[in-house]
Motif scaffolding. Sequence first.
Motif, short mmCIF file in Angstrom:
data_model
loop_
_atom_site.label_atom_id
_atom_site.label_comp_id
_atom_site.label_asym_id
_atom_site.label_seq_id
_atom_site.Cartn_x
_atom_site.Cartn_y
_atom_site.Cartn_z
N ALA A 148 35.53 33.11 39.03
CA ALA A 148 36.38 34.08 39.72
C ALA A 148 36.00 34.10 41.20
O ALA A 148 34.84 33.89 41.56
CB ALA A 148 36.23 35.47 39.11
N TYR A 150 37.21 36.10 45.19
CA TYR A 150 38.02 37.10 45.89
C TYR A 150 37.97 36.78 47.38
O TYR A 150 36.91 36.52 47.95
CB TYR A 150 37.47 38.51 45.65
N ARG A 274 45.04 40.07 50.25
CA ARG A 274 43.94 40.08 49.27
C ARG A 274 44.31 39.15 48.13
O ARG A 274 45.44 39.18 47.63
CB ARG A 274 43.70 41.49 48.74
N TRP A 276 42.86 37.50 44.39
CA TRP A 276 41.90 37.44 43.29
C TRP A 276 42.16 36.17 42.49
O TRP A 276 43.26 35.98 41.94
CB TRP A 276 42.06 38.64 42.37
#
Length: 283
Positions: A148, A150, A274, A276
Amino acid sequence: MGILARCQCGGDGCNCVVIAGENAEVTGAGSTLNPYVVSAVIDCEDVRPCLSAGDGIAYDSSTGIITACPSADTGNNLTYGSDGCLFVPTGAATVSVGCGLQGDGSGSAPVEANVATWPFSCGISANGGGVYCDPSTGQLKTDPPFRARYREVGINDAFAARTVSSAETTVDTISVSLANPDPCRAAFVIVHRTVDVDFNLPANGGAAASGINGDDVNYMRNSGSTAITAWHGQHSVMHNVTIPAGGTQAIPLNITVGRGAGGATYTRIQATIRAWLFSIPLS
């Protein structure tokens, strides 16, 4: 036992002389009706001196018993069965297991993976992951790990008043470059874009709109008799993208203004991207 019926004999008589040797006995007269009978008896004690033990053989000279001789060395599984015959147990305990394995290799405790109970309500056959053998190291490996990321990029710019044109116009652009760190799977990315533009709207018809990538997200017209200064509102748009395994993708945010009227101006731009990123199995 042997029978000697005649030997240089004539009629019913016989002139042969038969003498018993060691461990032998002679009976009879040598006639047809009463022939010589030679009997020999050899005791075990007479035979035992001729016997000896060789490889794999045990011999007890005091009892005359000959048996197989299993080695007493550690690791030897040859033994005697309940019937007295030689017996090698199936999967005899010859294995010492390490982490992740259990059992000793015997028939009652075969070597097998030491696994946990499947704790999920879904079926393991359709939903379980894989375990693989690394051909270079011989180690067990699982499915590639999930990853993952960000990333966030933003601006907050103030400036002298600029006129809002009547046509939609891109007045600023920000972008985030996002790399998929997974060399095996495509990544799923959730993108959140926000824009906030400060407008000055003169009285009696001052109007303006702002947008994200060509899509208007707000519009305001001042129909009152008093000017509106620094009117603004934060607006957001969300969507998703997919980045191939090991790939990189630029995600832009184009800030637009337009539908200007009555001398409207703008003096500040705030915008944020943003993102993710999730590297997980996609279905």
